[in-house]
Scaffold this motif. Structure first.
Motif, PDB file in Angstrom:
ATOM      1  N   ILE A 102     -20.076 -10.892  -6.644  1.00 39.19           N
ATOM      2  CA  ILE A 102     -20.498 -12.226  -7.100  1.00 39.19           C
ATOM      3  C   ILE A 102     -21.627 -11.981  -8.094  1.00 39.19           C
ATOM      4  O   ILE A 102     -22.600 -11.283  -7.782  1.00 39.19           O
ATOM      5  CB  ILE A 102     -20.991 -13.078  -5.909  1.00 39.19           C
ATOM      6  N   LEU A 103     -21.477 -12.524  -9.288  1.00 38.21           N
ATOM      7  CA  LEU A 103     -22.505 -12.359 -10.321  1.00 38.21           C
ATOM      8  C   LEU A 103     -23.243 -13.674 -10.524  1.00 38.21           C
ATOM      9  O   LEU A 103     -22.767 -14.730 -10.082  1.00 38.21           O
ATOM     10  CB  LEU A 103     -21.856 -11.871 -11.622  1.00 38.21           C
ATOM     11  N   PRO A 104     -24.388 -13.624 -11.198  1.00 38.17           N
ATOM     12  CA  PRO A 104     -25.155 -14.867 -11.384  1.00 38.17           C
ATOM     13  C   PRO A 104     -24.319 -15.991 -12.018  1.00 38.17           C
ATOM     14  O   PRO A 104     -24.505 -17.168 -11.706  1.00 38.17           O
ATOM     15  CB  PRO A 104     -26.292 -14.436 -12.313  1.00 38.17           C
ATOM     16  N   TYR A 105     -23.375 -15.623 -12.892  1.00 38.39           N
ATOM     17  CA  TYR A 105     -22.570 -16.690 -13.523  1.00 38.39           C
ATOM     18  C   TYR A 105     -21.623 -17.361 -12.532  1.00 38.39           C
ATOM     19  O   TYR A 105     -21.190 -18.481 -12.743  1.00 38.39           O
ATOM     20  CB  TYR A 105     -21.842 -16.187 -14.779  1.00 38.39           C
ATOM     21  N   HIS A 106     -21.305 -16.665 -11.440  1.00 38.36           N
ATOM     22  CA  HIS A 106     -20.473 -17.322 -10.424  1.00 38.36           C
ATOM     23  C   HIS A 106     -21.247 -18.415  -9.687  1.00 38.36           C
ATOM     24  O   HIS A 106     -20.694 -19.461  -9.350  1.00 38.36           O
ATOM     25  CB  HIS A 106     -19.953 -16.286  -9.412  1.00 38.36           C
ATOM     26  N   LEU A 107     -22.530 -18.137  -9.448  1.00 40.23           N
ATOM     27  CA  LEU A 107     -23.364 -19.148  -8.777  1.00 40.23           C
ATOM     28  C   LEU A 107     -23.488 -20.385  -9.673  1.00 40.23           C
ATOM     29  O   LEU A 107     -23.365 -21.524  -9.222  1.00 40.23           O
ATOM     30  CB  LEU A 107     -24.758 -18.596  -8.463  1.00 40.23           C
ATOM     31  N   ARG A 108     -23.730 -20.116 -10.966  1.00 40.30           N
ATOM     32  CA  ARG A 108     -23.880 -21.224 -11.913  1.00 40.30           C
ATOM     33  C   ARG A 108     -22.576 -22.033 -11.981  1.00 40.30           C
ATOM     34  O   ARG A 108     -22.572 -23.265 -11.949  1.00 40.30           O
ATOM     35  CB  ARG A 108     -24.232 -20.656 -13.293  1.00 40.30           C
ATOM     36  N   GLN A 109     -21.453 -21.307 -12.038  1.00 38.17           N
ATOM     37  CA  GLN A 109     -20.152 -21.976 -12.153  1.00 38.17           C
ATOM     38  C   GLN A 109     -19.855 -22.818 -10.906  1.00 38.17           C
ATOM     39  O   GLN A 109     -19.329 -23.928 -11.010  1.00 38.17           O
ATOM     40  CB  GLN A 109     -19.057 -20.915 -12.355  1.00 38.17           C
ATOM     41  N   ASP A 110     -20.202 -22.292  -9.748  1.00 39.03           N
ATOM     42  CA  ASP A 110     -19.990 -23.023  -8.489  1.00 39.03           C
ATOM     43  C   ASP A 110     -20.738 -24.370  -8.561  1.00 39.03           C
ATOM     44  O   ASP A 110     -20.177 -25.442  -8.287  1.00 39.03           O
ATOM     45  CB  ASP A 110     -20.524 -22.172  -7.326  1.00 39.03           C
ATOM     46  N   ALA A 111     -21.986 -24.312  -9.006  1.00 41.92           N
ATOM     47  CA  ALA A 111     -22.801 -25.533  -9.087  1.00 41.92           C
ATOM     48  C   ALA A 111     -22.242 -26.503 -10.128  1.00 41.92           C
ATOM     49  O   ALA A 111     -22.167 -27.720  -9.886  1.00 41.92           O
ATOM     50  CB  ALA A 111     -24.248 -25.163  -9.431  1.00 41.92           C
ATOM     51  N   LEU A 112     -21.816 -25.961 -11.270  1.00 37.97           N
ATOM     52  CA  LEU A 112     -21.307 -26.834 -12.335  1.00 37.97           C
ATOM     53  C   LEU A 112     -19.979 -27.478 -11.927  1.00 37.97           C
ATOM     54  O   LEU A 112     -19.742 -28.658 -12.183  1.00 37.97           O
ATOM     55  CB  LEU A 112     -21.139 -26.038 -13.637  1.00 37.97           C
ATOM     56  N   GLU A 113     -19.136 -26.697 -11.284  1.00 35.02           N
ATOM     57  CA  GLU A 113     -17.839 -27.243 -10.831  1.00 35.02           C
ATOM     58  C   GLU A 113     -18.067 -28.355  -9.809  1.00 35.02           C
ATOM     59  O   GLU A 113     -17.411 -29.399  -9.847  1.00 35.02           O
ATOM     60  CB  GLU A 113     -16.971 -26.133 -10.198  1.00 35.02           C
ATOM     61  N   GLU A 114     -18.996 -28.124  -8.888  1.00 31.13           N
ATOM     62  CA  GLU A 114     -19.280 -29.136  -7.872  1.00 31.13           C
ATOM     63  C   GLU A 114     -19.807 -30.422  -8.513  1.00 31.13           C
ATOM     64  O   GLU A 114     -19.399 -31.526  -8.148  1.00 31.13           O
ATOM     65  CB  GLU A 114     -20.298 -28.599  -6.854  1.00 31.13           C
ATOM     66  N   LYS A 115     -20.703 -30.258  -9.490  1.00 33.46           N
ATOM     67  CA  LYS A 115     -21.287 -31.419 -10.157  1.00 33.46           C
ATOM     68  C   LYS A 115     -20.183 -32.215 -10.857  1.00 33.46           C
ATOM     69  O   LYS A 115     -20.122 -33.447 -10.769  1.00 33.46           O
ATOM     70  CB  LYS A 115     -22.332 -30.946 -11.172  1.00 33.46           C
ATOM     71  N   LYS A 116     -19.297 -31.493 -11.510  1.00 35.27           N
ATOM     72  CA  LYS A 116     -18.209 -32.126 -12.247  1.00 35.27           C
ATOM     73  C   LYS A 116     -17.258 -32.892 -11.316  1.00 35.27           C
ATOM     74  O   LYS A 116     -16.664 -33.898 -11.702  1.00 35.27           O
ATOM     75  CB  LYS A 116     -17.433 -31.026 -12.994  1.00 35.27           C
ATOM     76  N   ARG A 117     -17.123 -32.394 -10.083  1.00 35.60           N
ATOM     77  CA  ARG A 117     -16.208 -33.061  -9.152  1.00 35.60           C
ATOM     78  C   ARG A 117     -16.716 -34.436  -8.727  1.00 35.60           C
ATOM     79  O   ARG A 117     -15.947 -35.233  -8.179  1.00 35.60           O
ATOM     80  CB  ARG A 117     -16.007 -32.196  -7.896  1.00 35.60           C
ATOM     81  N   GLY A 118     -17.978 -34.686  -8.951  1.00 33.79           N
ATOM     82  CA  GLY A 118     -18.569 -35.997  -8.643  1.00 33.79           C
ATOM     83  C   GLY A 118     -18.317 -36.395  -7.211  1.00 33.79           C
ATOM     84  O   GLY A 118     -18.651 -35.654  -6.293  1.00 33.79           O
ATOM     85  N   GLY A 119     -17.673 -37.549  -7.026  1.00 30.85           N
ATOM     86  CA  GLY A 119     -17.447 -38.087  -5.684  1.00 30.85           C
ATOM     87  C   GLY A 119     -16.465 -37.274  -4.857  1.00 30.85           C
ATOM     88  O   GLY A 119     -16.387 -37.448  -3.650  1.00 30.85           O
ATOM     89  N   SER A 120     -15.702 -36.399  -5.496  1.00 32.69           N
ATOM     90  CA  SER A 120     -14.763 -35.608  -4.697  1.00 32.69           C
ATOM     91  C   SER A 120     -15.228 -34.157  -4.555  1.00 32.69           C
ATOM     92  O   SER A 120     -14.429 -33.221  -4.522  1.00 32.69           O
ATOM     93  CB  SER A 120     -13.358 -35.678  -5.274  1.00 32.69           C
ATOM     94  N   LYS A 121     -16.529 -34.004  -4.441  1.00 34.77           N
ATOM     95  CA  LYS A 121     -17.132 -32.692  -4.184  1.00 34.77           C
ATOM     96  C   LYS A 121     -16.528 -32.042  -2.947  1.00 34.77           C
ATOM     97  O   LYS A 121     -16.255 -32.719  -1.958  1.00 34.77           O
ATOM     98  CB  LYS A 121     -18.624 -32.881  -3.869  1.00 34.77           C
ATOM     99  N   ILE A 122     -16.421 -30.706  -3.001  1.00 36.43           N
ATOM    100  CA  ILE A 122     -15.949 -29.977  -1.820  1.00 36.43           C
ATOM    101  C   ILE A 122     -17.109 -29.772  -0.847  1.00 36.43           C
ATOM    102  O   ILE A 122     -16.915 -29.671   0.362  1.00 36.43           O
ATOM    103  CB  ILE A 122     -15.345 -28.616  -2.251  1.00 36.43           C
ATOM    104  N   GLY A 123     -18.319 -29.759  -1.394  1.00 35.79           N
ATOM    105  CA  GLY A 123     -19.465 -29.449  -0.539  1.00 35.79           C
ATOM    106  C   GLY A 123     -19.512 -27.964  -0.247  1.00 35.79           C
ATOM    107  O   GLY A 123     -19.715 -27.541   0.891  1.00 35.79           O
ATOM    108  N   THR A 124     -19.321 -27.155  -1.296  1.00 40.42           N
ATOM    109  CA  THR A 124     -19.332 -25.694  -1.080  1.00 40.42           C
ATOM    110  C   THR A 124     -20.732 -25.237  -0.688  1.00 40.42           C
ATOM    111  O   THR A 124     -21.704 -25.996  -0.793  1.00 40.42           O
ATOM    112  CB  THR A 124     -18.928 -24.910  -2.362  1.00 40.42           C
ATOM    113  N   THR A 125     -20.813 -23.983  -0.299  1.00 38.53           N
ATOM    114  CA  THR A 125     -22.124 -23.424   0.066  1.00 38.53           C
ATOM    115  C   THR A 125     -22.920 -23.036  -1.187  1.00 38.53           C
ATOM    116  O   THR A 125     -24.043 -22.561  -1.068  1.00 38.53           O
ATOM    117  CB  THR A 125     -21.945 -22.168   0.939  1.00 38.53           C
TER     118      THR A 125
END
Ligand code: GDP
Ligand code: IMO
Ligand code: MG
Length: 428
Positions: A108-131
Motif C-alpha cells: 500500500i503506497l501513500p497514493y492508495h490512501l489518498r485514492q481511498d479517501a477521494l473515492e469515498e468522498k466521491k461516493r457521497g451518500g453511497s459511501k462504503i465506509g471503508t477503513t
C-alpha cells in the motif's frame, strides 16, 4: 479443536467476531501462524493478563515470540503501519524472532490512501465506509497489474522508477478527476521508502517456506481477517472489502495447495455487528443496541467508529458455514448477552411479496425489501463471564447456543465469555 495439524480461523459475520482472541487461544498449540488476505483494515485484539494488543498486519502468533509468523502473498501491506506495529511491540518487549513477509505481497503506497479517501468522498451518500487504509485501491492496482510487490524493494533504483511512473498516472487521475493536488515523489522518497526498507530483512518466498513446514509436519494456523459477509464474492457487494475473506482464499493467498488445510473453524459473535455502511438485515434500532454496544465495547479496533448492532443473523451465518465448509464454530462475546432480556435469531427472510427465503440473496434491492423471520429465545440474567465449562451456563444460554447450532447445522465447539485467554472453553 486443539488437536490440529493445519487449521484456519475465519470470520463468519461482518468482521470483529473475535478472531484475534480465538487465534491467540489456538496459537498456543501452533508452530506457525499465517495471515493470507486483507491488510491494515484488520484490527485483531488480544488480551493477555492486563495487557491489550491490537494487531493490524501481524498474525496473533507474534505475541508468543517463539512462533513463526508469516504475512502471505494475498495480503496488502502498508510499511508505515507495519513498522509502527513492530516498533510498538518492541517497546512492550516483543521482538519478532521468526517473521517472514511474502515477496509477492502487494504494498500500500501513500497514493492508495489518498485514492481511498477521494473515492469515498466521491461516493457521497453511497459511501462504503471503508477503513481508509488504502485497501481497495491497492487491490485494484494488483488486479490492474500495476501493483508494487514487497520483493521489489530489494532493487531500490528500479522500484523508485516504477513508483515514479505509477505516481504520474495517479496524480493525473487525482488532479483531473478529483481536483486534488496529488502527491509529490519527494514525499514518498523521504517518508515512505525508508520505512519500507526496514521490512527488507523479513521479505522472502513464503510459499517455499510453508511448503517446507508442511513437509516437516509443523502445526500451522491460518488467521483470517474480516468476515464472510465482507467477502468480495459472497458478501453484501459492493459494501464489502476488496479481498476474499473465505477459507478458499488461503490457497491463493499463501501458495499452498488445496487439501492442505485440514480443518476450518468459524468465529461468530453471539449477536451481529457491522462497522461501515451497507445492508444489515437484523440491525437493532433503539436503546438495546446501545446497551449491547456498551457491554461489548463495540467500537472499531482500527478506526474507533461505533459498530452497528443487530440480532444474530442465522441466514448470513448459515451462508458462512456453507461457503467455508464449517462443521465447528467458536461462539464469542456470549457474556455480552447476559441481562439483555429476550433474544432473537433470524432464521429466514420474508420478501415484499410474502414469500420466505432461507438463503442470502445476491441482489441488495431484494435484501432491502426483506424483513427477518425471527426465532425468539428467553434471555438470562446470570453473569456468565466466569463460566469455564458448558455446565456453568444457565439453561437459557444453553438453549440459545442450541439455537445457533440448529440454524447453522454447525457445532459450537469453542465458547468465549470474555476478552481474556482464560475466558475460553472447549465443549467436549
Ligand atoms: P477481530 O477483528 O475478529 O479479531 O475482533 P476485534 O478484536 O476487532 O473485536 C473483538 C472485541 O471483542 C475485542 O475488543 C476483544 O477483546 C473482545 N472480545 C473477544 N471475545 C470476547 C468475549 O467473549 N467477550 C467479550 N466481552 N469480549 C470479547
Ligand atoms: P477485522 O479483521 C470489520 C469493513 C469496513 C468497510 C468495508 C470496506 O478486524 O474483522 P476496506 O477498508 O476493507 O476497504 O473497507 O469493510 N472492514 C471491516 N469491518 N472488521 C474488519 O476487519 C474490517 N475490515 C474492513 O468497515 O465497511
Ligand atoms: Mg477487528
Amino acid at each position: 479443536m486443539l488437536d490440529f495439524t493445519t487449521l484456519a480461523v475465519v470470520g463468519c459475520q461482518w468482521g470483529d467476531e473475535g478472531k484475534g482472541k480465538i487465534t491467540d487461544y489456538l496459537a498456543a498449540q501452533a508452530d506457525v501462524v499465517v495471515r493470507y488476505q486483507g491488510g491494515p483494515n484488520a484490527g485483531h485484539t488480544v488480551n493477555i493478563g492486563n495487557e491489550t494488543y491490537k494487531l493490524h498486519h501481524l498474525p496473533c502468533g507474534i505475541l508468543y515470540q517463539e512462533k513463526t509468523c508469516i504475512l502471505g502473498n494475498g495480503m496488502v501491506l502498508d510499511p508505515s503501519v507495519l513498522v509502527k506495529e513492530l516498533d510498538n511491540l518492541k517497546e512492550r518487549g516483543i521482538t519478532p524472532e521468526r517473521l517472514y513477509i511474502s515477496d509477492r505481497a502487494h504494498l500500500i503506497l501513500p497514493y492508495h490512501l489518498r485514492q481511498d479517501a477521494l473515492e469515498e468522498k466521491k461516493r457521497g451518500g453511497s459511501k462504503i465506509g471503508t477503513t481508509l487504509r488504502g485497501i481497495g485501491p491497492a487491490y485494484q492496482d494488483k488486479i490492474g497489474r500495476r501493483g508494487i510487490r514487497a520483493g521489489e524493494l530489494k532493487e531500490p533504483l528500479r522500484v523508485k522508477e516504477r513508483i515514479r511512473e505509477i505516481l504520474a498516472e495517479k496524480n493525473e487521475l487525482f488532479q483531473r478527476y478529483y481536483d486534488d493536488p496529488g502527491i509529490k515523489m519527494q514525499e514518498i522518497e523521504e517518508t515512505y521508502l525508508p520505512l519500507a526498507d526496514r521490512l527488507l530483512p523479513y521479505i522472502t518466498d513464503t510459499s517455499l517456506l510453508l511448503d517446507a513446514y508442511l513437509h516437516q509436519g509443523a502445526k500451522i494456523l491460518f488467521e483470517g481477517a474480516q468476515g464472510a459477509m465482507l467477502d468480495l464474492e459472497y458478501g453484501t457487494y459492493p459494501y464489502v472489502t476488496s479481498s476474499s475473506t473465505l477459507a478458499g482464499s488461503i490457497f491463493c493467498g499463501t501458495g499452498i495447495p488445496p487439501g492442505k488445510v485440514k480443518a476450518v473453524l468459524g468465529v461468530a459473535k453471539a449477536y451481529s455487528t457491522r462497522v461501515g455502511a451497507g445492508p444489515f438485515p437484523t440491525e437493532i434500532e433503539g436503546p438495546k443496541a446501545g446497551q449491547i454496544r456498551e457491554r461489548g465495547r463495540e467500537f472499531g479496533t482500527t478506526t474507533g467508529r461505533p459498530r452497528r448492532i443487530g440480532w444474530l443473523d442465522g441466514v448470513a451465518l448459515r451462508q458462512a458455514c456453507r461457503l467455508n465448509g464449517l462443521e465447528h464454530l467458536a461462539l464469542t462475546l456470549f457474556d455480552v448477552l447476559s441481562g439483555m432480556g429476550d433474544l432473537k435469531i433470524a432464521t429466514a427472510y420474508r420478501l415484499a411479496d410474502g414469500s420466505v427465503i432461507e438463503h442470502f440473496p445476491a441482489a441488495l434491492h431484494i435484501l432491502e425489501q426483506s424483513t427477518p423471520v425471527y426465532q425468539e429465545y428467553a434471555g438470562w440474567s446470570e453473569d456468565i463471564s466466569g463460566a469455564r465449562s458448558i455446565n456453568d451456563l444457565p439453561a437459557a444460554a444453553l438453549a440459545y447456543l442450541q439455537g445457533v447450532e440448529a440454524v447453522t447445522g454447525a457445532r459450537v465447539s469453542l465458547i468465549s465469555v470474555g476478552p481474556r485467554r482464560d475466558q475460553t472453553f472447549v465443549r467436549p
